[in-house]
Design a protein around this motif. Structure first.
Motif, short mmCIF file in Angstrom:
data_model
loop_
_atom_site.label_atom_id
_atom_site.label_comp_id
_atom_site.label_asym_id
_atom_site.label_seq_id
_atom_site.Cartn_x
_atom_site.Cartn_y
_atom_site.Cartn_z
N ILE A 67 0.83 -1.21 0.00
CA ILE A 67 0.00 0.00 0.00
C ILE A 67 0.87 1.26 0.00
O ILE A 67 0.57 2.24 -0.69
CB ILE A 67 -0.93 0.01 1.24
N ALA A 68 1.96 1.25 0.76
CA ALA A 68 2.74 2.47 0.99
C ALA A 68 3.92 2.63 0.05
O ALA A 68 4.64 3.62 0.17
CB ALA A 68 3.24 2.48 2.44
N ARG A 69 4.12 1.71 -0.90
CA ARG A 69 5.36 1.74 -1.68
C ARG A 69 5.49 3.01 -2.52
O ARG A 69 6.62 3.47 -2.78
CB ARG A 69 5.46 0.50 -2.56
N HIS A 70 4.38 3.59 -2.96
CA HIS A 70 4.44 4.81 -3.77
C HIS A 70 3.80 5.99 -3.04
O HIS A 70 3.46 6.99 -3.67
CB HIS A 70 3.73 4.60 -5.10
N LYS A 71 3.62 5.86 -1.72
CA LYS A 71 2.95 6.90 -0.95
C LYS A 71 3.94 7.55 0.01
O LYS A 71 5.01 7.05 0.29
CB LYS A 71 1.78 6.31 -0.15
N ARG A 72 3.50 8.67 0.55
CA ARG A 72 4.23 9.27 1.66
C ARG A 72 4.07 8.39 2.88
O ARG A 72 2.95 8.01 3.21
CB ARG A 72 3.64 10.64 1.97
N HIS A 73 5.15 8.07 3.54
CA HIS A 73 5.00 7.25 4.73
C HIS A 73 5.94 7.75 5.83
O HIS A 73 6.86 7.07 6.26
CB HIS A 73 5.25 5.77 4.42
N ASP A 74 5.68 8.98 6.25
CA ASP A 74 6.45 9.57 7.33
C ASP A 74 5.59 9.83 8.57
O ASP A 74 6.01 10.52 9.49
CB ASP A 74 7.11 10.88 6.88
N SER A 75 4.37 9.28 8.59
CA SER A 75 3.45 9.52 9.70
C SER A 75 3.25 8.24 10.50
O SER A 75 2.80 7.23 9.97
CB SER A 75 2.10 10.02 9.16
N GLU A 76 3.58 8.29 11.77
CA GLU A 76 3.39 7.12 12.62
C GLU A 76 1.91 6.75 12.71
O GLU A 76 1.56 5.57 12.77
CB GLU A 76 3.94 7.40 14.02
N MET A 77 1.03 7.75 12.68
CA MET A 77 -0.40 7.48 12.75
C MET A 77 -0.87 6.69 11.53
O MET A 77 -1.67 5.75 11.64
CB MET A 77 -1.18 8.79 12.86
N ASP A 78 -0.37 7.06 10.34
CA ASP A 78 -0.73 6.31 9.14
C ASP A 78 -0.30 4.85 9.26
O ASP A 78 -1.04 3.94 8.90
CB ASP A 78 -0.09 6.93 7.90
N GLY A 79 0.91 4.63 9.75
CA GLY A 79 1.39 3.26 9.93
C GLY A 79 0.55 2.48 10.91
O GLY A 79 0.23 1.31 10.68
N LEU A 80 0.15 3.14 11.99
CA LEU A 80 -0.67 2.46 12.99
C LEU A 80 -2.00 2.01 12.40
O LEU A 80 -2.44 0.87 12.60
CB LEU A 80 -0.87 3.40 14.18
N ILE A 81 -2.64 2.89 11.64
CA ILE A 81 -3.96 2.57 11.07
C ILE A 81 -3.84 1.50 10.00
O ILE A 81 -4.61 0.52 9.98
CB ILE A 81 -4.61 3.83 10.51
N LEU A 82 -2.86 1.64 9.08
CA LEU A 82 -2.69 0.63 8.03
C LEU A 82 -2.29 -0.72 8.63
O LEU A 82 -2.75 -1.77 8.16
CB LEU A 82 -1.62 1.10 7.03
N GLY A 83 -1.45 -0.70 9.65
CA GLY A 83 -1.05 -1.95 10.28
C GLY A 83 -2.21 -2.67 10.95
O GLY A 83 -2.34 -3.89 10.84
#
Length: 221
Positions: A67-83
């Motif tokens: 999901i994140a390979r072509h996205k911005r992924h510098d937000s811990e919150m985004d990682g928490l929700i996607l995980g």
């Protein structure tokens, strides 16, 4: 997950992206685990249970990476929700497999199948969803310049969630001589689940602290 989305000012994620994380986490995780586990595991012992934890925690994070390979992924919150979404996708498919196995082993007993499904439905959010959310949140937090970094922090959290996973699977077998297997599963998984939720809560608090409030016009990912 709906609760997270309702507070979307904390994240750029869109609901379709979260749904895709659920789908990829389930499909890629199950496929990867089914390929790797027979290769590395020959017999079911305590060492094998630890390997299962390592393999499945690696397999589940694959959905997040896709999901994140072509996205911005510098937000811990985004990682928490996607995980959390990817972990619950994996848990949903795995629970279906356990339910089907229970159905066959019980000669078609619907009550046994429902009991297995209910127990896993109650406990899964404390397991797979929590562990993958913890790992993905740290993986996103440690990203630099839009690139994932596998540093000591990420490796340490990966080992932590893998050990929790192994304990979740293995401890009921250890104490089944004291309690019935069903009661042993409920007791041990509840305790391990509480530990995982506590770690997840700390990650959530940190994510809120680090995350700046996004303006409404910010582009979603």
């Amino acid at each position: 997950m709906w609760r997270f989305y309702e507070r979307r000012h904390l994240s750029r994620l869109t609901l379709p992206t979260i749904y895709l994380a659920f789908l990829y986490g389930g499909l890629l995780g199950i496929v990867a685990a089914s390929i790797l586990e027979p290769f590395f595991i020959r017999q079911l012992d305590l060492g094998a249970i630890l390997k299962i934890g390592l393999i499945e925690e690696f397999a589940k994070i694959l959905g997040v990476l896709v999901i994140a390979r072509h996205k911005r992924h510098d937000s811990e919150m985004d990682g928490l929700i996607l995980g959390a979404a990817a972990g619950m996708g994996f848990a949903a498919l795995e629970s279906n497999g356990y339910a089907f196995t229970a159905f066959l082993a019980s000669n078609g007993s619907v009550s046994v199948t429902v009991a297995v499904t209910l127990l896993r439905g109650l406990l899964s959010p404390l397991g797979h969803g929590t562990w993958t959310a913890i790992l993905a949140s740290v993986l996103f937090r440690e990203s630099r310049n839009g690139r994932f970094r596998i540093d000591l922090q990420v490796i340490g959290v990966y080992l932590l969630v893998s050990i929790l996973h192994a304990m979740w699977d293995g401890l009921p077998r250890v104490i089944m001589n004291v309690f019935s297997l069903g009661l042993g599963v409920f007791i041990t998984d509840s305790i391990i689940g509480i530990i995982g939720v506590k770690v997840l809560w700390l990650r959530w608090r940190e994510a809120i602290r680090l995350q700046s409030v996004l303006p409404p016009e910010t582009e979603d990912i």
